[in-house]
Design an enzyme around this catalytic site. Sequence first.
Site: not given
Length: 481
Positions: A76, A169, A78, A115, A145-146, A456
């Site tokens: 992904h 991922d 984003d 990520d 995705e997030e 994150h």
Amino acid sequence: MGVLSNVEPKEVLKWFELLCSVPHGSGNTKQISDLCVNFAKERGLEYYQDALNNVIIIKEAAKGYENEPALIIQGHMDMVCEKVEGSSHDFTKDGLTLIVEGDWLRADGTTLGGDDGIALAMAMAVLDDDSMGHPRIEAVFTVDEEVGMDGAMGIDCSPLTGRAMLNLDSEEEGVLTVGCAGGMRADCMIPVERECRKLAGAKLVIGGLVGGHSGAEIDKGRANSNILLGRVLHALEAVAPICMVDMFGGRADNVITNRTEAVIAFDAADAEKLEAAAKEMAANFTKEYNPADPDIFVSFEAFETKEQCVVNAEGTKKIICALMCTPQGIFEMSQKLKGLVQTSLNMGVLRLTENAMTAGYSVRSSVRTQKEMLGEKLRLLYESLGGSVSFRGAYPAWEFADVSPLRDKVSAVFAEQYGHAPEVVMTHGGLECGLFQEKMPGLDTVALGPDLIDIHSPKERLNLPSLERTWRLVKAVVERK
């Protein structure tokens, strides 16, 4: 010359550095999507770009591989946008500043976006290498995705002929992920009323927390500052009347919030005992969350009496009740797989607007009925306080497959390169694989990736030797007939 121009594996990191040069937070993916399209155009590759900004790039099979089944490589675009306190970085406009420290790559004061930018970079390296033997490659780059897997939900898979998908991922070298929890987002609201009063006040900050991914790191014992705010407010309310003025905590519901700020109002005569109560809570938190959150703090910065529009007493009590009574963290561990979190939730976003408290949760479970049960808990709690809950972005669990030729192939290649078998696991983190399996019955999927730490969070970093070994594995899997 880029920062990574002399860092191995160069053929991957040159693309990662290019991707990092443009902003690509969730909901802001047009620029990185166009970058991927231009990459395809420059190489004369077939491509598809949809209205959501998803991109599919197809490279036909190399000579000698014409009869091999197509391989989908998926990741992904984003990234989660988190930064350290005081950073002036603007995720809507700025690229990332990359820093190499020994064997590690990180960004300056922000999340790195490994990520899942590293998945795109490895896929682009495969597409760019005309010397590599390979079947038809179908690279699928999804968006958002997030924040709910919106890209995977909306993508048209009709251009895809492959029924084997290598998802990149994952964040732990040597681990093949073959299943994941399902999940959904919950948006909660409690209406409040304000009144104008002349009161003293204070700014509260709960910070210094590590934070992190609400799926992969929910079992690390890390505190959530939104939840701790509820405990602080409850302790303050016990010693003197307070009124809420403002609250702000977190930017994404799938991030364990590492800093929350609030403004409260009270009678000036109560300032000292309220500050003492805040200090006592700070000491409690230090004991409770050491060593997971060694730098945790609670600050209380008082200001003088002034006219303020505060949430009335009833609304303040409802806010404190919601924060104290909300479920948070691990709810159930798996009965079948030792050490696997089965069901959890995380309050990642907390706001106080002029007329409402709002909270955003990420709910996860590998058991559908427990996911639904947690949703009901939230609904009952917020409705009992006069509020409401809405749900969005539900995605299915990715169930373990008894038979998986792709898993067997990746495991065999891994054993040849590493001298031992990989660890095969299911994860509590959400992956897009279940959605793709719904769209493409019979899809055989494996997820893998290099070591990424503290995703994150602004401490996110990528291990470069791990990436080099993982890239070697990906190349060999692509070339294996």
